[in-house]
Design a protein around this motif. Structure first.
Motif, PDB file in Angstrom:
ATOM      1  N   VAL A 149      -5.502  -2.737  -0.165  1.00 57.02           N
ATOM      2  CA  VAL A 149      -4.487  -3.755  -0.133  1.00 57.02           C
ATOM      3  C   VAL A 149      -3.698  -3.666  -1.339  1.00 57.02           C
ATOM      4  O   VAL A 149      -4.214  -3.924  -2.651  1.00 57.02           O
ATOM      5  CB  VAL A 149      -5.136  -5.108   0.021  1.00 57.02           C
ATOM      6  CG1 VAL A 149      -4.304  -6.196   0.035  1.00 57.02           C
ATOM      7  CG2 VAL A 149      -6.212  -5.095   1.343  1.00 57.02           C
ATOM      8  N   MET A 150      -2.363  -3.812  -1.304  1.00 62.37           N
ATOM      9  CA  MET A 150      -1.513  -3.832  -2.415  1.00 62.37           C
ATOM     10  C   MET A 150      -0.369  -5.102  -1.909  1.00 62.37           C
ATOM     11  O   MET A 150      -0.091  -5.082  -0.724  1.00 62.37           O
ATOM     12  CB  MET A 150      -0.626  -2.521  -2.518  1.00 62.37           C
ATOM     13  CG  MET A 150      -0.194  -1.977  -1.236  1.00 62.37           C
ATOM     14  SD  MET A 150       0.744  -0.085  -1.718  1.00 62.37           S
ATOM     15  CE  MET A 150       2.377  -0.483  -2.174  1.00 62.37           C
ATOM     16  N   ILE A 151      -0.182  -5.651  -3.094  1.00 64.42           N
ATOM     17  CA  ILE A 151       0.756  -6.984  -3.059  1.00 64.42           C
ATOM     18  C   ILE A 151       1.831  -7.026  -4.050  1.00 64.42           C
ATOM     19  O   ILE A 151       1.849  -6.191  -5.002  1.00 64.42           O
ATOM     20  CB  ILE A 151      -0.045  -8.337  -3.169  1.00 64.42           C
ATOM     21  CG1 ILE A 151      -0.839  -8.315  -4.444  1.00 64.42           C
ATOM     22  CG2 ILE A 151      -1.284  -8.207  -2.026  1.00 64.42           C
ATOM     23  CD1 ILE A 151      -1.485  -9.636  -4.671  1.00 64.42           C
ATOM     24  N   GLY A 152       2.896  -7.613  -3.536  1.00 57.16           N
ATOM     25  CA  GLY A 152       3.907  -7.915  -4.656  1.00 57.16           C
ATOM     26  C   GLY A 152       4.951  -8.794  -4.154  1.00 57.16           C
ATOM     27  O   GLY A 152       4.739  -9.676  -3.080  1.00 57.16           O
ATOM     28  N   GLY A 153       6.006  -9.257  -4.968  1.00 46.85           N
ATOM     29  CA  GLY A 153       7.107 -10.149  -4.793  1.00 46.85           C
ATOM     30  C   GLY A 153       7.091 -10.993  -5.956  1.00 46.85           C
ATOM     31  O   GLY A 153       6.365 -10.830  -6.976  1.00 46.85           O
ATOM     32  N   ALA A 161      -4.594   2.004  10.040  1.00 44.41           N
ATOM     33  CA  ALA A 161      -4.025   2.162   8.854  1.00 44.41           C
ATOM     34  C   ALA A 161      -4.873   2.147   7.507  1.00 44.41           C
ATOM     35  O   ALA A 161      -5.880   1.833   7.468  1.00 44.41           O
ATOM     36  CB  ALA A 161      -3.160   0.688   8.661  1.00 44.41           C
ATOM     37  N   SER A 162      -4.262   2.701   6.639  1.00 44.53           N
ATOM     38  CA  SER A 162      -5.018   3.191   5.450  1.00 44.53           C
ATOM     39  C   SER A 162      -4.531   2.137   4.175  1.00 44.53           C
ATOM     40  O   SER A 162      -5.506   1.906   3.167  1.00 44.53           O
ATOM     41  CB  SER A 162      -4.854   4.357   4.879  1.00 44.53           C
ATOM     42  OG  SER A 162      -3.480   5.059   5.049  1.00 44.53           O
ATOM     43  N   ILE A 163      -3.472   1.500   4.494  1.00 47.43           N
ATOM     44  CA  ILE A 163      -2.957   0.625   3.185  1.00 47.43           C
ATOM     45  C   ILE A 163      -2.411  -0.474   3.940  1.00 47.43           C
ATOM     46  O   ILE A 163      -1.557  -0.436   5.069  1.00 47.43           O
ATOM     47  CB  ILE A 163      -1.956   1.376   2.467  1.00 47.43           C
ATOM     48  CG1 ILE A 163      -2.502   2.488   1.447  1.00 47.43           C
ATOM     49  CG2 ILE A 163      -1.333   0.381   1.496  1.00 47.43           C
ATOM     50  CD1 ILE A 163      -1.520   3.241   0.811  1.00 47.43           C
ATOM     51  N   LEU A 164      -2.541  -1.690   3.340  1.00 46.59           N
ATOM     52  CA  LEU A 164      -1.804  -2.933   3.634  1.00 46.59           C
ATOM     53  C   LEU A 164      -1.043  -3.536   2.601  1.00 46.59           C
ATOM     54  O   LEU A 164      -1.473  -3.438   1.524  1.00 46.59           O
ATOM     55  CB  LEU A 164      -2.824  -4.063   4.432  1.00 46.59           C
ATOM     56  CG  LEU A 164      -2.220  -5.568   4.475  1.00 46.59           C
ATOM     57  CD1 LEU A 164      -1.135  -5.476   5.482  1.00 46.59           C
ATOM     58  CD2 LEU A 164      -3.357  -6.542   4.623  1.00 46.59           C
ATOM     59  N   SER A 165       0.077  -3.629   2.887  1.00 46.80           N
ATOM     60  CA  SER A 165       1.072  -3.900   1.849  1.00 46.80           C
ATOM     61  C   SER A 165       1.666  -5.124   2.377  1.00 46.80           C
ATOM     62  O   SER A 165       2.409  -5.469   3.263  1.00 46.80           O
ATOM     63  CB  SER A 165       2.274  -2.953   1.535  1.00 46.80           C
ATOM     64  OG  SER A 165       3.354  -3.323   0.785  1.00 46.80           O
ATOM     65  N   MET A 166       1.349  -6.429   1.334  1.00 43.73           N
ATOM     66  CA  MET A 166       2.109  -7.727   1.788  1.00 43.73           C
ATOM     67  C   MET A 166       2.980  -8.226   0.582  1.00 43.73           C
ATOM     68  O   MET A 166       2.767  -7.945  -0.580  1.00 43.73           O
ATOM     69  CB  MET A 166       1.025  -8.906   1.793  1.00 43.73           C
ATOM     70  CG  MET A 166      -0.192  -8.584   2.816  1.00 43.73           C
ATOM     71  SD  MET A 166      -1.486  -9.888   3.079  1.00 43.73           S
ATOM     72  CE  MET A 166      -2.567  -9.341   1.505  1.00 43.73           C
ATOM     73  N   SER A 167       4.002  -8.770   1.147  1.00 46.18           N
ATOM     74  CA  SER A 167       4.848  -9.614  -0.026  1.00 46.18           C
ATOM     75  C   SER A 167       5.096 -11.013   0.412  1.00 46.18           C
ATOM     76  O   SER A 167       4.890 -11.474   1.453  1.00 46.18           O
ATOM     77  CB  SER A 167       6.540  -8.820   0.502  1.00 46.18           C
ATOM     78  OG  SER A 167       7.366  -9.578  -0.452  1.00 46.18           O
ATOM     79  N   ALA A 168       5.149 -11.628  -0.550  1.00 48.47           N
ATOM     80  CA  ALA A 168       5.434 -13.233  -0.809  1.00 48.47           C
ATOM     81  C   ALA A 168       6.577 -13.445  -1.986  1.00 48.47           C
ATOM     82  O   ALA A 168       6.364 -12.818  -2.929  1.00 48.47           O
ATOM     83  CB  ALA A 168       4.285 -13.808  -1.094  1.00 48.47           C
TER      84      ALA A 168
END
Length: 213
Positions: free
Chosen positions: A174-178, A140-147
């Motif tokens: 790494v991109m994050i959101g929530g 993978a080239s991107i990890l997207s995490m949500s909380a």
């Protein structure tokens, strides 16, 4: 041959049965599968995102547009695989360990898929180890995490630490959101980016991989 705007409109308005039917008709008429995605479906999802940003669309409209896109993509994706067409990049996505919320994560996954990314959705309650394994397995080239809970946000930091320990941090963005997540928190844990909605997540993913639209 399918009239191009019709598939665009079917996706944008969330008419899933019509979107699937028009995709099938387009393929039967000899349309290039990649052309259907890039010239009709991706622009439709981009327009849905633009309307969301302008408060002309809300989450329900985005969800039904994403559902229509997935119906059409279900017809086209196998043909793309056969032709060897490459996705824009591979995104591993999931809600972090201890968190069972998935509506926002599902919407981001659908929007990314509609934009031309290959999406590996790990679901909810995903451990750092599972994220690391999926990144290795799928290159993978991107990890997207949500909380969605402040109590589960620390799992984002732990996952990034696990990426470092596995020697993968420099190879994946790494991109994050929530809901409780902020740009300040992204900076604190040294994530590469933060977005507060699904439309912005697509824009961010493209930016992280230097993809021009």
């Amino acid at each position: 041959m399918t009239d191009s705007p019709k598939l665009f409109d079917a996706v944008l308005t969330g008419n899933a049965p019509l979107a699937k039917k028009l995709a099938e008709e387009g393929i039967a008429a000899g349309r290039d599968p990649e052309e259907l995605i890039l010239q009709e479906m991706v622009p439709a999802m981009d327009e849905a995102g633009r309307r969301f940003e302008a408060n002309e669309f809300f989450v329900p409209q985005l969800l039904i547009a994403a559902r229509a896109m997935k119906e059409a993509l279900g017809v086209i994706a196998p043909l793309l695989a056969e032709s060897g067409a490459e996705p824009l990049g591979t995104v591993v996505i999931g809600t972090v360990m201890g968190d069972m919320h998935d509506i926002g994560k599902n919407l981001v996954a659908s929007m990314l898929e509609g934009a031309g990314f290959k999406v590996i959705d790990l679901g909810v309650n995903v451990s750092p180890e599972k994220f690391v394994h999926a990144i290795e397995e799928h290159d993978a080239s991107i990890l997207s995490m949500s909380a969605l809970l402040t109590t589960t946000m620390p799992a984002m930091r732990k996952t990034i630490e696990s990426l470092c320990s596995a020697g993968l941090r420099n190879r994946v963005k790494v991109m994050i959101g929530g809901a409780p997540v902020t740009q300040a928190y992204a900076d604190e844990i040294e994530a590469d980016g933060y977005s507060d909605n699904a439309s912005a997540a697509v824009t961010l993913a493209r930016k992280l991989l230097n993809i021009q639209v």
